[in-house]
Scaffold this motif. Structure first.
Motif, PDB file in Angstrom:
ATOM      1  N   ARG A 182      -5.092  13.052  -1.959  1.00 65.04           N
ATOM      2  CA  ARG A 182      -4.209  11.902  -1.749  1.00 65.04           C
ATOM      3  C   ARG A 182      -4.745  10.729  -2.532  1.00 65.04           C
ATOM      4  NH1 ARG A 182      -4.904  14.468   3.252  1.00 65.04           N
ATOM      5  NH2 ARG A 182      -2.975  15.185   4.226  1.00 65.04           N
ATOM      6  N   MET A 183      -3.841   9.884  -2.977  1.00 63.05           N
ATOM      7  CA  MET A 183      -4.223   8.683  -3.705  1.00 63.05           C
ATOM      8  C   MET A 183      -3.681   7.471  -2.952  1.00 63.05           C
ATOM      9  SD  MET A 183      -3.584   7.747  -7.728  1.00 63.05           S
ATOM     10  CE  MET A 183      -4.336   9.299  -8.229  1.00 63.05           C
ATOM     11  N   VAL A 184      -4.572   6.576  -2.571  1.00 61.97           N
ATOM     12  CA  VAL A 184      -4.200   5.334  -1.901  1.00 61.97           C
ATOM     13  C   VAL A 184      -4.186   4.234  -2.958  1.00 61.97           C
ATOM     14  CG1 VAL A 184      -4.768   3.691  -0.074  1.00 61.97           C
ATOM     15  CG2 VAL A 184      -5.311   6.128   0.210  1.00 61.97           C
ATOM     16  N   VAL A 185      -3.021   3.614  -3.158  1.00 61.73           N
ATOM     17  CA  VAL A 185      -2.853   2.633  -4.231  1.00 61.73           C
ATOM     18  C   VAL A 185      -2.349   1.319  -3.653  1.00 61.73           C
ATOM     19  CG1 VAL A 185      -1.808   2.165  -6.472  1.00 61.73           C
ATOM     20  CG2 VAL A 185      -2.237   4.536  -5.781  1.00 61.73           C
ATOM     21  N   TYR A 186      -3.023   0.225  -4.014  1.00 67.50           N
ATOM     22  CA  TYR A 186      -2.593  -1.121  -3.621  1.00 67.50           C
ATOM     23  C   TYR A 186      -1.995  -1.822  -4.841  1.00 67.50           C
ATOM     24  CZ  TYR A 186      -5.412  -0.524   0.617  1.00 67.50           C
ATOM     25  OH  TYR A 186      -5.929  -0.079   1.805  1.00 67.50           O
ATOM     26  N   THR A 187      -0.816  -2.401  -4.672  1.00 69.79           N
ATOM     27  CA  THR A 187      -0.162  -3.103  -5.773  1.00 69.79           C
ATOM     28  C   THR A 187       0.440  -4.410  -5.270  1.00 69.79           C
ATOM     29  OG1 THR A 187       1.917  -1.904  -5.400  1.00 69.79           O
ATOM     30  CG2 THR A 187       0.400  -0.985  -7.037  1.00 69.79           C
TER      31      THR A 187
ATOM     32  N   CYS B 161       0.846  -1.193   0.000  1.00 70.00           N
ATOM     33  CA  CYS B 161       0.000   0.000   0.000  1.00 70.00           C
ATOM     34  C   CYS B 161       0.879   1.240   0.000  1.00 70.00           C
ATOM     35  CB  CYS B 161      -0.917   0.001   1.223  1.00 70.00           C
ATOM     36  SG  CYS B 161      -1.971   1.469   1.342  1.00 70.00           S
ATOM     37  N   ASP B 162       0.616   2.138  -0.938  1.00 73.43           N
ATOM     38  CA  ASP B 162       1.338   3.407  -1.023  1.00 73.43           C
ATOM     39  C   ASP B 162       0.337   4.553  -1.014  1.00 73.43           C
ATOM     40  OD1 ASP B 162       4.388   2.884  -1.697  1.00 73.43           O
ATOM     41  OD2 ASP B 162       3.217   1.393  -2.792  1.00 73.43           O
ATOM     42  N   ILE B 163       0.710   5.629  -0.348  1.00 72.99           N
ATOM     43  CA  ILE B 163      -0.116   6.837  -0.318  1.00 72.99           C
ATOM     44  C   ILE B 163       0.642   7.924  -1.057  1.00 72.99           C
ATOM     45  CG2 ILE B 163      -1.181   8.581   1.155  1.00 72.99           C
ATOM     46  CD1 ILE B 163      -1.496   6.387   3.264  1.00 72.99           C
ATOM     47  N   LEU B 164       0.051   8.404  -2.144  1.00 69.41           N
ATOM     48  CA  LEU B 164       0.701   9.365  -3.023  1.00 69.41           C
ATOM     49  C   LEU B 164       0.013  10.716  -2.927  1.00 69.41           C
ATOM     50  CD1 LEU B 164       0.905   7.042  -6.170  1.00 69.41           C
ATOM     51  CD2 LEU B 164       2.552   7.215  -4.290  1.00 69.41           C
ATOM     52  N   ALA B 165       0.789  11.780  -2.935  1.00 71.57           N
ATOM     53  CA  ALA B 165       0.241  13.131  -2.948  1.00 71.57           C
ATOM     54  C   ALA B 165      -0.005  13.552  -4.390  1.00 71.57           C
ATOM     55  CB  ALA B 165       1.203  14.099  -2.269  1.00 71.57           C
TER      56      ALA B 165
END
Length: 284
Positions: A256-261, A245-249
């Motif tokens: 904010r964008m919460v991205v699961y990879t 899980c990464d949180i991108l500005a």
């Protein structure tokens, strides 16, 4: 023969109808099946995307509704994929000024919206500076649960975490501690940047009054920061697995964008592949 609509609300209704007609279902990730009298969105589809009732959309387009709120206008601008200039025009037609620097911005730039629409393989959502979900892709809904039926506070990630913990994201005690510290830090920073946002203030006061753990962290004050980390997902259909899980500005905004990879050829990647079939079918 359709009624003649006069006045500013009439112009707002005509403009909304024209913008709805130009957006195709495929642009917003909706199926285009069935016979359509026009290529654009149906009122039911716009209502679903904006989180509004169909009756309210009808009344807006027919000029029979009172001036819509800033929140409603923001939701319509997002659902209709309006440019910045079009969004400004929408606010003018509704007799509203754009949210000032003292209020939380919730407008998603077109480029960010395209990421949400086109990045199909990675579950992601976009939140405002208070951690209220304002956009997500189908994979996020399949992984975490569909936010579409949720209203008000229940779309806020911080509120849900303190009020009803234990959803599909399983945290260790250390992860929970870090997560809560980071969220409280974020809300404190957002309040400093948007001191006139009444809803943000109400959210903080409600959490302080109702949840001692939040109040203690707020009053100490604690400081925390988000980091890229491995999280455990407990999914009712594809089982339990770990995912990154990464949180991108979002540059130029407080979104904010919460991205699961998942790394290729891992269990998580296989689970996501299964979810893209099973989970998305369940959503439709």
């Amino acid at each position: 023969m359709p009624p003649v609509i006069l006045g500013s609300m009439g112009e707002l209704g005509r403009t909304l109808h024209a913008w709805r007609d130009r957006v195709t279902p495929s642009e917003v990730g909706l199926p285009a099946g069935g016979k359509r009298r026009a290529p654009g969105l149906r009122r039911e589809e716009l209502a679903h995307l904006a989180g509004l009732s169909v009756d309210y959309i009808v009344r807006l387009e027919q000029g029979r509704s009172d001036s819509p709120s800033v929140q409603v206008l923001t939701a319509l601008a997002r659902a209709l994929r309006l440019s910045d200039a079009e969004r400004n025009h929408l606010f003018v037609l509704a007799g509203e000024v754009e949210p000032s620097s003292g209020r939380l911005p919730a407008h998603i730039p077109p480029g960010v919206q395209r990421i949400v629409d086109q990045l199909e393989g990675a579950p992601l959502c976009v939140t405002d500076a208070a951690w209220t979900m304002i956009a997500w892709n189908p994979m996020f809904a399949a992984l975490i649960g569909d936010p579409s039926p949720l209203q008000g506070r229940w779309r806020n990630i911080v509120y849900r975490h303190f009020v009803e913990p234990g959803d599909r994201v399983v945290m260790t005690p250390e992860q929970q501690q870090n997560f809560r510290n980071a969220m409280v830090t974020d809300l404190r920073a957002s309040l400093a940047r948007y001191p006139r946002d009444a809803d943000l203030r109400a959210l903080i006061e409600e959490l302080r009054a109702g949840y001692d753990d939040f109040a203690q962290r707020w009053d100490q004050p604690v400081v925390g920061f988000h980091q890229s980390e491995r999280k455990t997902i407990r999914h009712p259909e594809v089982g339990t697995f770990d995912i990154d899980c990464d949180i991108l500005a979002v540059p130029g905004s407080d979104l904010r964008m919460v991205v699961y990879t998942a790394a290729p050829n891992t269990e998580a990647a296989e689970k996501l592949r299964l979810l893209s079939v099973i989970g998305l079918q369940a959503l439709t």
